[in-house]
Design a protein around this motif. Structure first.
Motif, PDB file in Angstrom:
ATOM      1  N   GLY A  33      12.619 -36.641 -54.322  1.00  0.00           N
ATOM      2  CA  GLY A  33      11.349 -37.134 -54.829  1.00  0.00           C
ATOM      3  C   GLY A  33      11.444 -37.807 -56.171  1.00  0.00           C
ATOM      4  O   GLY A  33      10.539 -38.542 -56.572  1.00  0.00           O
ATOM      5  N   SER A  34      12.554 -37.579 -56.910  1.00  0.00           N
ATOM      6  CA  SER A  34      12.715 -38.206 -58.226  1.00  0.00           C
ATOM      7  C   SER A  34      13.176 -39.648 -58.044  1.00  0.00           C
ATOM      8  O   SER A  34      14.023 -39.935 -57.204  1.00  0.00           O
ATOM      9  CB  SER A  34      13.718 -37.433 -59.083  1.00  0.00           C
ATOM     10  N   VAL A  35      12.605 -40.538 -58.830  1.00  0.00           N
ATOM     11  CA  VAL A  35      12.980 -41.952 -58.748  1.00  0.00           C
ATOM     12  C   VAL A  35      14.188 -42.193 -59.640  1.00  0.00           C
ATOM     13  O   VAL A  35      14.143 -41.940 -60.850  1.00  0.00           O
ATOM     14  CB  VAL A  35      11.814 -42.866 -59.180  1.00  0.00           C
ATOM     15  N   VAL A 132      11.111 -50.183 -49.058  1.00  0.00           N
ATOM     16  CA  VAL A 132       9.657 -50.072 -49.200  1.00  0.00           C
ATOM     17  C   VAL A 132       9.203 -50.996 -50.324  1.00  0.00           C
ATOM     18  O   VAL A 132      10.009 -51.429 -51.150  1.00  0.00           O
ATOM     19  CB  VAL A 132       9.221 -48.614 -49.493  1.00  0.00           C
ATOM     20  N   ASP A 133       7.902 -51.272 -50.351  1.00  0.00           N
ATOM     21  CA  ASP A 133       7.379 -52.190 -51.371  1.00  0.00           C
ATOM     22  C   ASP A 133       7.384 -51.578 -52.758  1.00  0.00           C
ATOM     23  O   ASP A 133       7.624 -52.265 -53.757  1.00  0.00           O
ATOM     24  CB  ASP A 133       5.949 -52.615 -51.013  1.00  0.00           C
ATOM     25  N   SER A 134       7.104 -50.267 -52.836  1.00  0.00           N
ATOM     26  CA  SER A 134       6.973 -49.659 -54.165  1.00  0.00           C
ATOM     27  C   SER A 134       7.257 -48.171 -54.117  1.00  0.00           C
ATOM     28  O   SER A 134       6.943 -47.493 -53.133  1.00  0.00           O
ATOM     29  CB  SER A 134       5.548 -49.889 -54.699  1.00  0.00           C
ATOM     30  N   LEU A 135       7.836 -47.667 -55.211  1.00  0.00           N
ATOM     31  CA  LEU A 135       8.025 -46.231 -55.390  1.00  0.00           C
ATOM     32  C   LEU A 135       7.268 -45.739 -56.623  1.00  0.00           C
ATOM     33  O   LEU A 135       7.585 -44.706 -57.185  1.00  0.00           O
ATOM     34  CB  LEU A 135       9.523 -45.897 -55.502  1.00  0.00           C
ATOM     35  N   ASN A 136       6.268 -46.533 -57.033  1.00  0.00           N
ATOM     36  CA  ASN A 136       5.387 -46.078 -58.128  1.00  0.00           C
ATOM     37  C   ASN A 136       3.926 -46.425 -57.876  1.00  0.00           C
ATOM     38  O   ASN A 136       3.097 -46.353 -58.765  1.00  0.00           O
ATOM     39  CB  ASN A 136       5.852 -46.645 -59.487  1.00  0.00           C
ATOM     40  N   GLY A 138       0.868 -46.538 -54.302  1.00  0.00           N
ATOM     41  CA  GLY A 138       0.647 -46.247 -52.888  1.00  0.00           C
ATOM     42  C   GLY A 138       0.152 -44.827 -52.702  1.00  0.00           C
ATOM     43  O   GLY A 138      -0.498 -44.263 -53.586  1.00  0.00           O
ATOM     44  N   CYS A 139       0.478 -44.235 -51.570  1.00  0.00           N
ATOM     45  CA  CYS A 139       0.019 -42.880 -51.259  1.00  0.00           C
ATOM     46  C   CYS A 139       0.834 -41.842 -52.019  1.00  0.00           C
ATOM     47  O   CYS A 139       2.010 -42.040 -52.323  1.00  0.00           O
ATOM     48  CB  CYS A 139       0.134 -42.612 -49.764  1.00  0.00           C
ATOM     49  N   ALA A 156       4.468 -43.595 -53.090  1.00  0.00           N
ATOM     50  CA  ALA A 156       5.230 -44.636 -52.414  1.00  0.00           C
ATOM     51  C   ALA A 156       4.348 -45.402 -51.439  1.00  0.00           C
ATOM     52  O   ALA A 156       3.425 -44.849 -50.845  1.00  0.00           O
ATOM     53  CB  ALA A 156       6.406 -44.023 -51.661  1.00  0.00           C
ATOM     54  N   SER A 157       4.665 -46.679 -51.290  1.00  0.00           N
ATOM     55  CA  SER A 157       3.925 -47.516 -50.329  1.00  0.00           C
ATOM     56  C   SER A 157       4.696 -47.518 -49.017  1.00  0.00           C
ATOM     57  O   SER A 157       5.447 -48.439 -48.709  1.00  0.00           O
ATOM     58  CB  SER A 157       3.791 -48.937 -50.872  1.00  0.00           C
ATOM     59  N   ILE A 158       4.525 -46.438 -48.266  1.00  0.00           N
ATOM     60  CA  ILE A 158       5.222 -46.312 -46.987  1.00  0.00           C
ATOM     61  C   ILE A 158       4.231 -45.930 -45.898  1.00  0.00           C
ATOM     62  O   ILE A 158       3.120 -45.484 -46.187  1.00  0.00           O
ATOM     63  CB  ILE A 158       6.346 -45.253 -47.050  1.00  0.00           C
TER      64      ILE A 158
END
Length: 201
Positions: A33-35, A132-136, A138-139, A156-158
């Motif tokens: 879960g850590s970026v 994916v589009d983003s990891l900062n 989204g949901c 994340a935007s998944i």
């Protein structure tokens, strides 16, 4: 047609860059879960993100069968680049792949199609790398499990059903699928030991 000379480059410093990228991926696996950031940059072909390219240069070789989703497989730049820089054999049968590259999470095939490992060799499973589009943004997702103190929150935007599909890991453990999410130069790992609960947007 792209010639070898026109392909995007690999790492400028192969050893140091591979060590740094490997450390980022291992840190991501150890702290689900850590970026983590992938600092060394390589040229990325076609639909492949920079982080995905760095992971490929670090983890793929002639002994790691690779499965590509349709968008990746149809890009001659991607297949030529992978062959030239990694030597990894691209396979049509996803159930024998060590790694799978997914350019779009919305097109992710059934996870049961990948190698799930065996009771004796649970590590002989497919690691699925999803762009994916983003990891900062989204949901929000709540993650629990080893390597997480209490719980971790992933944004994340998944596609929401990815984590629903990963519930199969609970029944399969120690077999199962490990997932790596990549957004440009950022990476998050969801090992098979991690449990994910959707929290909505």
């Amino acid at each position: 047609m792209t010639t070898i000379a026109e392909l995007p480059p690999g790492f400028a410093d192969k050893v140091l860059s591979a060590q740094s990228t490997f450390r980022s991926v291992m840190d991501a696996m150890a702290r689900p879960g850590s970026v983590q950031r992938i600092v060394p940059m390589a040229g990325a072909p076609g639909v492949m993100m920079r982080g995905t390219a760095a992971i490929a240069l670090t983890l793929f070789d002639h002994d790691t069968p690779l499965w590509l989703d349709a968008r990746m497989a149809e890009s001659s730049d991607v297949t030529k680049w992978l062959k030239f820089h990694t030597g990894a054999p691209v396979v049509q049968d996803s159930s024998v792949a060590s790694f799978a590259l997914i350019s779009d999470g919305g097109a992710l095939p059934s996870l049961e199609r990948f190698a799930l490992g065996t009771g004796e060799y649970p590590d002989r499973s497919t690691t699925v790398i999803i762009q994916v589009d983003s990891l900062n943004s989204g949901c929000n997702f709540e993650l629990r499990g080893p390597g997480i103190d209490g719980f971790a929150t992933l944004q994340a935007s998944i596609k929401l059903d990815l984590f629903e599909r990963l519930h199969m890991n609970e029944a399969l453990f120690p077999r199962g699928i490990d997932v790596v999410l990549v957004a440009d130069d950022a990476v998050v790992a969801i090992p098979r030991t991690t449990r994910v609960v959707s929290k909505g947007s």
